[in-house]
Motif scaffolding. Structure first.
Motif, mmCIF file in Angstrom:
data_model
loop_
_atom_site.group_PDB
_atom_site.id
_atom_site.type_symbol
_atom_site.label_atom_id
_atom_site.label_comp_id
_atom_site.label_asym_id
_atom_site.label_seq_id
_atom_site.Cartn_x
_atom_site.Cartn_y
_atom_site.Cartn_z
ATOM 1 N N THR A 186 4.236 99.624 -9.805
ATOM 2 C CA THR A 186 3.670 99.178 -11.063
ATOM 3 C C THR A 186 4.769 99.129 -12.099
ATOM 4 O OG1 THR A 186 2.447 100.015 -12.954
ATOM 5 C CG2 THR A 186 2.766 101.513 -11.133
ATOM 6 N N GLY A 187 4.641 98.188 -13.007
ATOM 7 C CA GLY A 187 5.682 98.066 -14.013
ATOM 8 C C GLY A 187 5.625 99.199 -15.009
ATOM 9 N N ALA A 188 4.517 99.934 -15.009
ATOM 10 C CA ALA A 188 4.319 100.914 -16.070
ATOM 11 C C ALA A 188 4.585 102.336 -15.607
ATOM 12 C CB ALA A 188 2.901 100.790 -16.603
ATOM 13 N N ALA A 191 5.277 104.816 -18.103
ATOM 14 C CA ALA A 191 4.358 104.908 -19.237
ATOM 15 C C ALA A 191 3.897 106.322 -19.526
ATOM 16 C CB ALA A 191 3.172 104.004 -18.992
ATOM 17 N N LEU A 320 16.409 97.801 -27.795
ATOM 18 C CA LEU A 320 15.118 97.963 -27.145
ATOM 19 C C LEU A 320 14.769 96.719 -26.345
ATOM 20 C CD1 LEU A 320 12.450 99.394 -26.660
ATOM 21 C CD2 LEU A 320 11.656 98.501 -28.832
ATOM 22 N N SER A 328 12.452 95.182 -16.555
ATOM 23 C CA SER A 328 11.715 94.194 -15.781
ATOM 24 C C SER A 328 12.601 93.556 -14.720
ATOM 25 C CB SER A 328 11.160 93.103 -16.689
ATOM 26 O OG SER A 328 10.203 93.642 -17.550
ATOM 27 N N ASN A 375 -3.455 89.042 -9.996
ATOM 28 C CA ASN A 375 -2.785 89.443 -11.225
ATOM 29 C C ASN A 375 -1.437 90.102 -11.000
ATOM 30 O OD1 ASN A 375 -2.600 89.553 -13.900
ATOM 31 N ND2 ASN A 375 -4.500 90.664 -14.192
ATOM 32 N N VAL A 377 -1.041 93.026 -10.214
ATOM 33 C CA VAL A 377 -1.061 94.444 -10.539
ATOM 34 C C VAL A 377 -0.780 95.172 -9.233
ATOM 35 C CG1 VAL A 377 -2.420 96.332 -11.407
ATOM 36 C CG2 VAL A 377 -2.857 94.035 -12.209
ATOM 37 N N ALA B 524 -3.328 89.515 -20.956
ATOM 38 C CA ALA B 524 -2.518 89.857 -19.780
ATOM 39 C C ALA B 524 -3.402 90.375 -18.651
ATOM 40 C CB ALA B 524 -1.467 90.899 -20.134
ATOM 41 N N VAL B 545 7.846 94.311 -31.583
ATOM 42 C CA VAL B 545 8.151 94.944 -30.298
ATOM 43 C C VAL B 545 8.421 96.439 -30.489
ATOM 44 C CG1 VAL B 545 9.829 95.041 -28.414
ATOM 45 C CG2 VAL B 545 8.920 92.860 -29.139
ATOM 46 N N ALA B 546 9.161 96.746 -31.560
ATOM 47 C CA ALA B 546 9.454 98.159 -31.816
ATOM 48 C C ALA B 546 8.153 98.925 -32.091
ATOM 49 C CB ALA B 546 10.408 98.288 -32.995
ATOM 50 N N TYR B 549 6.192 99.381 -28.980
ATOM 51 C CA TYR B 549 6.789 100.397 -28.122
ATOM 52 C C TYR B 549 6.299 101.780 -28.550
ATOM 53 C CZ TYR B 549 10.179 103.056 -25.499
ATOM 54 O OH TYR B 549 10.750 103.935 -24.624
ATOM 55 N N ASP B 550 6.271 101.997 -29.847
ATOM 56 C CA ASP B 550 5.778 103.284 -30.344
ATOM 57 C C ASP B 550 4.306 103.476 -30.041
ATOM 58 O OD1 ASP B 550 8.206 103.947 -31.300
ATOM 59 O OD2 ASP B 550 7.842 103.230 -33.344
ATOM 60 N N ILE B 554 3.643 98.359 -25.124
ATOM 61 C CA ILE B 554 4.594 97.788 -24.170
ATOM 62 C C ILE B 554 4.368 98.398 -22.793
ATOM 63 C CG2 ILE B 554 7.048 97.618 -23.587
ATOM 64 C CD1 ILE B 554 6.555 95.905 -25.942
ATOM 65 N N ASP B 555 4.188 99.723 -22.746
ATOM 66 C CA ASP B 555 3.962 100.386 -21.462
ATOM 67 C C ASP B 555 2.680 99.884 -20.819
ATOM 68 O OD1 ASP B 555 6.241 101.903 -21.445
ATOM 69 O OD2 ASP B 555 5.338 103.540 -22.588
ATOM 70 N N MET B 558 3.136 96.555 -19.329
ATOM 71 C CA MET B 558 3.897 96.585 -18.084
ATOM 72 C C MET B 558 3.008 96.923 -16.891
ATOM 73 S SD MET B 558 7.229 95.964 -18.517
ATOM 74 C CE MET B 558 8.197 96.899 -17.346
ATOM 75 N N LYS B 559 1.832 97.466 -17.160
ATOM 76 C CA LYS B 559 0.917 97.721 -16.052
ATOM 77 C C LYS B 559 0.407 96.413 -15.460
ATOM 78 C CE LYS B 559 -0.802 102.224 -17.354
ATOM 79 N NZ LYS B 559 -1.868 102.929 -18.064
ATOM 80 N N TYR B 560 0.326 95.411 -16.306
ATOM 81 C CA TYR B 560 -0.208 94.139 -15.826
ATOM 82 C C TYR B 560 0.874 93.165 -15.412
ATOM 83 C CZ TYR B 560 -4.374 95.909 -18.095
ATOM 84 O OH TYR B 560 -5.428 96.690 -18.463
ATOM 85 N N LEU B 562 5.261 92.042 -15.693
ATOM 86 C CA LEU B 562 6.631 92.328 -16.110
ATOM 87 C C LEU B 562 6.856 91.652 -17.460
ATOM 88 C CD1 LEU B 562 8.665 91.870 -12.833
ATOM 89 C CD2 LEU B 562 7.781 93.953 -13.840
ATOM 90 N N LEU B 563 7.772 92.198 -18.214
ATOM 91 C CA LEU B 563 7.969 91.688 -19.566
ATOM 92 C C LEU B 563 9.394 91.187 -19.753
ATOM 93 C CD1 LEU B 563 7.158 91.396 -22.542
ATOM 94 C CD2 LEU B 563 7.788 93.769 -22.850
#
Lengths: 588, 756
Positions: A186-188, A191, A320, A328, A375, A377, B524, B545-546, B549-550, B554-555, B558-560, B562-563
């Motif tokens: 997962t990309g996250a 997280a 950032l 990614s 998707n 995912v 997404a 974006v900043a 992120y806070d 963004i995280d 990323m679950k769905y 890639l960014l």
């Protein structure tokens, strides 16, 4: 490095450095010699005497270097047992800086060798823990434990060497055919690692997340191998990671010697510039290629100078963004590497599966073919084949004309039915024409025989309590005619009465029946014999049946009476008849 | 199939045709018949290019004396190449149906960097570098020198071979860039000069805008095109910016420093030449007078495309004595450079008209307007006389001379802006063109038909105003569709009912940013494969974006998917884009953050799976505090009666349409278009979107919350995921020959809308 007098040796040494004084913690004098770094150990050799000192990597805990302001240039190797070995670099005629360079070369080489060594050790431990061989044995013994009947059968057939274990297990233990496809990443995964709550920092980590971090940031894995458990515990390492500036992608990282992750940042920066300098393969995404305006380059009007002059402040603001891109990109690259490996694996798996289709592996479970995750995912995409539409689009985007849609064929679908072949599914192999003809002929032949042949009647299965029997019959009553071919044989007696007469022996009789069933099953599954292996197995099973008939069956008949085994005799007889027929046909 | 468009038989290279293509050709024919200029809007993916080429080719074959040449201008190299590919396909169709390809010459033209085949020259890598390296090998006096005295000088074998075979002519046919290169490699000719030579003779030329709009290049390559030409500007929604850019000059302290260096080098060369060959300097002046006379004659006879930098008036005047001789001119230039350097030291912002600039330079340096007007011409002659091969060696000086000439030639349409240095940028002196029609005028005046076309030209009535011309046809065509593959949704509020908008007052609001984040997350989680999110500006994107992120958005994202994010750096962006494409191609799915007006929004298509959804976060108004923009707005208001707000909205909406249009590149394609700003709900904003978008915008979808938009999108995506074949389109959005009759075409009369 070569100028410092260091060189790679011919005897498997990674590095040799001359003029090094060795000071052991207990030795009084300190002679001068040379230091040799090997794949698995460091060795110091005295220049004048044959004395050698060897330190295995397994004993090394870490290394230290003397601070730059000290007059001596030293390298200290710390041992697991808190001992130390100190090397002083004393190359004559070299100034301090050269010596330090030399020392750093040794340190770096040693560090890399150490990391590699620890990696190897780790892998060995892992494979020792859960080697696939062991797992298989365990699984098999579990299967046997779960079914008493199978256990008996195993004892009866395999222990007595009537059947090879491989033959026996073909039906009862199925490997998935290929190594399990790695779960996508997962990309996250970053997280939810760190959660700050009132009591401080809470870490959520599992092996999966750690695996992902290592795969995505190889430098972190290297640091992990370097530091854990020699300098800090696993826990400390991850706490440090989660609180590091490195983990917080928006923060600038200052070169801080205490932060073990400062190197990671440097490494990442290098990787990023490597990626960027690699450029693009697709021309249409290359902005320099897109534009055809040379004059405005000269004119410079309303155009920012060049990107390279972007000042450091800008850089900081984009940190950032650049790191997000890098994350990614790394995930994608890792996934592509996995895929490349998986495609290789899949190919062998497909080969294995195609051969297994010919034996009684059972029908394909096409129904379980999962629809591709739309998707993405966690989606580990299958991209090897069957994506004609997608490929057309991909091709299109690069060079198709705008009007090309008008020219498209009627038959071309816009949607792609997706079939994902997993380990359990039936692989439809493509046969060459002559092969296909040959196989077809064999099958037709076989079917002809079946209609002529008298087949066991499933309704007469008086031992139906045995699941293996029923499955066997089910599998082979291809054209079963009902009706009493066995007309008037004792089997038609009321079973209860008969069984009642010999209750104590029922178990033993049953074992014999099961065994014969098993053997006969193995015999029949060889038809149609389309491969040389199957032909060989027919021979083997025929021999086995004969042997069984003469020994175990004969013995049982003597003990319990032939009437209990008429059916088994019959089955074996049919197998023999089929064998004779088969031989006759083959001779033709 | 063969179509009959208003009595003209047109070969169309496919068995099917879209109804809008037929209508497009009809409109185009009207304009060619008139003859006059036209503005045509038709969505991309409906085959504008092929319709245009088919019709013009048929017209040229039928009436060779009425129409001699087609000049097709496009924006990017891939677009040029695709256009030529269409043309090749069309020629092939002629060949198979009528047995013979048209006896015409068509070719693509591009800069040396795309045509050069000399490895040594290509080693220079950058466009300017390659041009310079080429000129050093091919300029006539260097070659003369080599012949006369110095045979060791390097030469370009491809150029020499072409030069020694003057009878060589590019055969008829269609020549793409790669074909030219191939010919060059196999025959040993220089493809660039083959193309240059063939351009005036060719019947069809395909190249980029700058070759006709930028006076510096147009002078070289396009000036002797026939009057009876049709000039097409494809993807022309930004044509005014291109015009303005080509006429504007910006000078920084760095430029001045470079110019000073170049000047002293120039001075040395003049001295040396005087010692070696005084005769040549003497002749130089006479040559210049001669050439100006020739230009004047040609212009009077209407033989040439006018050069806006070389204004008609100066051709009739004598060159002022103060810059007649070379060293006088050098001294004169020194004073000009010093004056600009002095102006750059200014501590406050100054905005002034060219007239007051001229007055000031006269007061301070005693420089008259007249000699200034000759600067550009004078310098180019001098550099020719002094045998300076590489134009880039005089880059900064050329820039200053262009500035001097422009500022003294035009009292209207330009403004001088001096910005003192501040931490973010060095001091700059801009000579900013505010009137797009100045660069456009020679083209409009000279050629009988100019076609301005794009997928997004709305509101169409703005273009005749800002380009100052009078088209005979102004029409917008929509897309006929057999299924609703465009789904515009206007999201105006978050689930918490807080309005979302990029208005300056509220865009930094955390609630707004969070709602934008929620919208992106929602989409997404619904949309397959690729999605693109456009921000209104780069700084705003960095800020958002900043914040995201806070907020851990963004995280979550990323679950769905890639960014990937566009950056300031072109190379980095290219790489990120490529990875984005790879992620979509591999089925992983990805999200791209990009910026309206950025590089991505202009040049990159996201067809099919590369863009299943586009989100525009806010309305991309241009940065209004820019002084250059302010000056232009005032000018537009005073000269053309365009209200400030109208222009800003027009500009913002055309960029919005541009971004949105990225996702839909054909009739089988489909894509969500999400407009995330409360202000889009208002008629005065969305009414300015192209008609083909407006038509699919359901009134019920103009004021949605994030959840509601999600529901709409879900329903729509499952509809789009059904298989779709050409059969279902027949008669609705695609026609065969049999269907091409009055009765069917009547059904489509609403497709085209004329604007008066």
């Amino acid at each position: 490095v070569g100028s410092c007098g260091a060189m790679a040796g011919t005897g498997g040494e990674l590095l040799i450095v001359e003029h090094v004084k060795f000071r052991n913690s207990d030795a009084g004098k300190s002679p001068i010699g040379s230091i040799h770094i090997f794949k698995e150990y460091v060795e110091w050799r005295d220049a004048t005497s044959p004395s050698r000192h060897k330190i295995a990597f397994g004993d090394i805990k870490g290394q230290r270097v003397s601070p730059p302001h000290k007059p001596k240039v030293q390298l200290q190797v710390c041992m697991q047992d808190d001992g130390q070995a100190t090397f002083v670099f004393l190359r004559p005629g070299a100034d301090k800086e050269a010596l330090m360079r030399e020392r750093d070369a040794v340190k770096e080489t040693l560090q890399q060798a150490l990391v590699a060594h620890r990696q190897r050790v780790q892998q060995m431990t892992i494979s020792a823990e859960k080697g696939s061989r062991d797992a298989e044995i365990e699984a098999k013994s579990k299967i046997l434990k779960q079914s008493r009947q199978l256990e008996e059968l195993y004892k009866h057939l395999v222990t007595s060497k009537l059947l090879t274990p491989q033959d026996f297990w073909t039906d009862y233990y199925k490997t998935t055919g290929k190594t399990e496809e790695r779960t996508g990443m997962t990309g996250a995964f970053l997280a939810n690692i760190a959660q700050a709550d009132t009591n401080g920092l809470k870490l959520n980590l599992n092996t999966n997340i750690i695996q992902n971090i290592f795969a995505t940031y190889p430098m972190v894995e290297r640091k992990h191998l370097e530091l854990v458990p020699h300098e800090m515990t696993e826990e400390e390492f991850w706490v440090k990671f989660a609180t590091s500036h490195y983990f917080h992608r928006e923060r600038e990282v200052l070169p801080n010697p205490d932060d073990p992750f400062a190197d990671c940042v440097k490494f990442d920066e290098e990787e990023i510039s490597k990626l960027v300098n690699g450029g693009t393969k697709r021309k249409r995404l290359n902005f320099e290629y897109l534009s055809d305006n040379v004059v405005s380059e000269i004119n410079g009007s309303q155009r920012p100078e060049s990107s390279s002059t972007a000042n450091s402040k800008d850089k900081q603001r984009t940190t950032l963004i650049r790191r997000c891109n890098y994350l990614s990109e790394r995930i994608l690259i890792t996934q592509q590497q996995d895929n490349a490996a998986a495609v290789g694996g899949a190919a062998t798996a497909a080969a294995a599966a195609s051969s297994s289709t010919t034996n009684a592996a059972g029908p394909a479970e096409n129904g379980t073919a999962a629809a591709a995750a739309s998707n993405g995912v966690n989606g580990a995409p299958a991209r090897s084949s069957g994506y004609a539409v997608l490929h057309r689009w991909i091709g299109d985007a690069d060079d198709a004309m705008e009007s090309a849609e008008l020219a498209e064929d009627e038959t071309e679908l816009q949607l792609q039915p997706i079939k994902v072949a997993d380990g359990t599914s039936f692989v439809v192999s493509e046969f060459a024409r002559e092969d296909a003809d040959r196989y077809r002929a064999i099958v037709y032949n076989f079917m002809d025989d079946v209609t002529e042949m008298e087949i066991l009647d499933p309704s007469e299965d008086w031992m139906s309590a045995s699941p293996s029997t029923s499955s066997h019959n089910h599998g082979h009553s291809l054209n079963g005619k009902t009706g009493g071919q066995h007309g008037g044989k004792p089997v038609s007696l009321d079973p209860a009465t008969q069984w009642g007469a010999c209750t104590p022996f029922v178990g033993e009789i049953r074992v014999v029946h099961d065994a014969v069933n098993e053997l006969v099953k193995h015999f029949w599954t060889c038809f149609p014999p389309v491969t040389p292996e199957l032909e060989a197995k027919i021979e083997r099973m025929e021999q086995t049946l004969k042997r069984y008939e003469q020994t175990a069956l004969a013995e049982a008949e003597q003990r319990f009476g032939a009437q209990f085994f008429a059916h088994t005799r019959d089955m074996i007889g049919r197998a023999h008849a089929r064998y004779v027929q088969y031989i006759a046909r083959r001779k033709k | 199939i063969r179509l009959t468009i208003d009595g003209l038989e047109v070969f169309f290279p496919y068995e099917y045709v879209y109804p809008e293509q037929v209508l497009y050709m009809q409109e185009l024919k009207k304009s060619l018949d008139a003859p006059g200029h036209c503005l045509l809007e038709m969505p991309s993916g409906t085959g504008k290019t092929v319709s245009l080429l088919s019709l013009v080719l048929a017209y040229m074959r039928k009436y060779p004396d009425k129409l001699e040449k087609l000049v097709y201008c496009s924006r990017t190299i891939p677009e040029i190449e695709k256009c030529v590919a269409e043309l090749q396909n069309l020629f092939k169709y002629y060949e198979t149906t009528s047995g013979e390809a048209p006896q015409m010459l068509a070719l693509a033209m591009s800069a040396r960097k795309n045509l050069c085949i000399n490895e040594k020259v290509l080693a220079a890598r950058t466009g300017v570098g390659i041009d310079g390296a080429c000129q050093k090998l091919t300029v006539s006096f260097i070659r003369a020198k080599k012949r006369m005295s110095d045979p060791d000088l390097p030469e370009c074998p491809f150029f020499e071979k072409l030069d020694s075979t003057p009878q060589f002519e590019l055969p008829n046919g269609v020549w793409n860039l790669s074909d030219l290169k191939q010919l060059g490699s196999s025959a040993g000719f220089c493809p660039y000069f083959v193309a240059r030579k063939a351009m005036s003779k060719a019947n069809i030329v395909v190249y980029s805008y700058h070759y006709i709009l930028d006076p510096k290049i147009a002078e070289l390559v396009s000036k002797d095109f026939s009057k009876r030409s049709v000039v097409v500007f494809d993807e022309a929604h930004n044509i005014d910016s291109v015009c303005i850019e080509s006429m504007s000059v910006a000078v920084s302290g760095k430029t001045i420093d470079r110019a000073t260096k170049e000047l002293s080098a120039l001075e040395r060369t003049v001295e040396r030449t005087r010692e070696e060959n005084a005769q040549r300097l003497q002749e130089e002046y006479e040559k210049m007078v001669e050439s100006l006379k020739r230009t004047e004659r040609e212009r009077a006879n209407d033989e040439r495309l006018a050069n806006p930098v070389l204004h008609g008036d100066i051709l009739n005047e004598a060159i002022p004595g103060s810059i007649r001789t070379a060293n006088h001119f050098v001294i004169f230039l020194k004073r000009v450079v010093e004056y600009i350097r002095h102006r750059l030291r200014s501590s406050s912002v100054l905005i002034e008209s060219p007239a007051s600039f001229l007055k000031d330079i006269n007061d301070k340096m005693f420089i008259d307007r007249k000699p200034l007007r000759f600067c550009a011409e004078r310098l180019s002659h001098l550099s020719r006389t002094l045998e300076l091969a590489d134009a880039s060696e005089l880059g900064a000086l050329t820039q200053i001379c262009t500035l001097a000439t422009l500022v003294s030639t035009y009292s209207k349409g330009f403004t001088v802006i001096v910005e003192p240095a501040d931490p973010s940028q060095p001091a700059m002196l801009h000579l900013s063109c505010m009137d797009a029609s100045i660069a456009m005028k020679p083209v409009i005046d000279r050629f009988q038909t100019v076609v301005i076309t794009s997928g997004t030209l709305s509101p169409l009535e703005m273009y005749p105003k800002i380009l100052d011309f009078d088209p005979v046809v102004v029409a917008s065509l929509t897309m006929t569709l057999a299924r609703p593959c465009i789904a515009p949704l206007i999201v105006s509020r978050g689930n918490d009912q807080v309005a979302i908008t990029s208005r300056f007052e509220s865009r930094a609001d955390v609630a707004v940013i969070r709602n934008y984040g929620n919208l992106v997350l929602e989409v997404a989680s619904i949309v397959p494969d690729g999605m693109v999110v456009f921000f209104t500006s780069y700084t705003y994107m960095e800020h958002v974006v900043a914040t995201w992120y806070d907020q851990h958005i963004i995280d979550e994202l990323m679950k769905y998917k890639l960014l990937f994010i566009e950056t300031n750096d072109a190379l980095e962006t290219s790489v990120a884009l490529e990875k984005y494409v790879e992620a979509c191609d591999s089925g992983r799915g990805a999200c791209l953050f990009s910026v309206a007006r950025g590089k991505v929004s202009e040049g990159i298509d996201f067809s099919h799976h590369l863009g299943r959804a586009v989100i525009m976060l806010g309305i991309p108004y241009v940065y209004t505090e820019s002084r250059i923009l302010r000056a232009r707005l005032e000018y537009l208001r005073d000269q053309f009666g365009i209200k400030e707000n109208d222009f800003l909205t027009f500009d913002a909406m055309r960029h919005t349409a541009q971004c949105m249009g990225r996702a839909l590149r054909g009739k089988t394609d489909y894509g969500l278009m999400i407009f995330a700003d409360k202000r889009f709900s208002r008629q005065d904003k969305r009414g300015k979107l192209p008609r083909w978008m407006q038509e699919h915008l359901d009134p019920a979808n103009t004021n949605l919350s994030i959840d509601e938009a999600g529901q709409q999108a879900r329903r729509w995506l499952s509809l789009m995921a059904q298989s779709f074949s050409k059969k279902e389109q027949l008669g609705i959005s695609i026609l065969t020959k049999d269907m091409l009759n009055e009765k069917t075409m009547q059904k489509f009369e609403k497709v085209v809308e004329h604007i008066d």
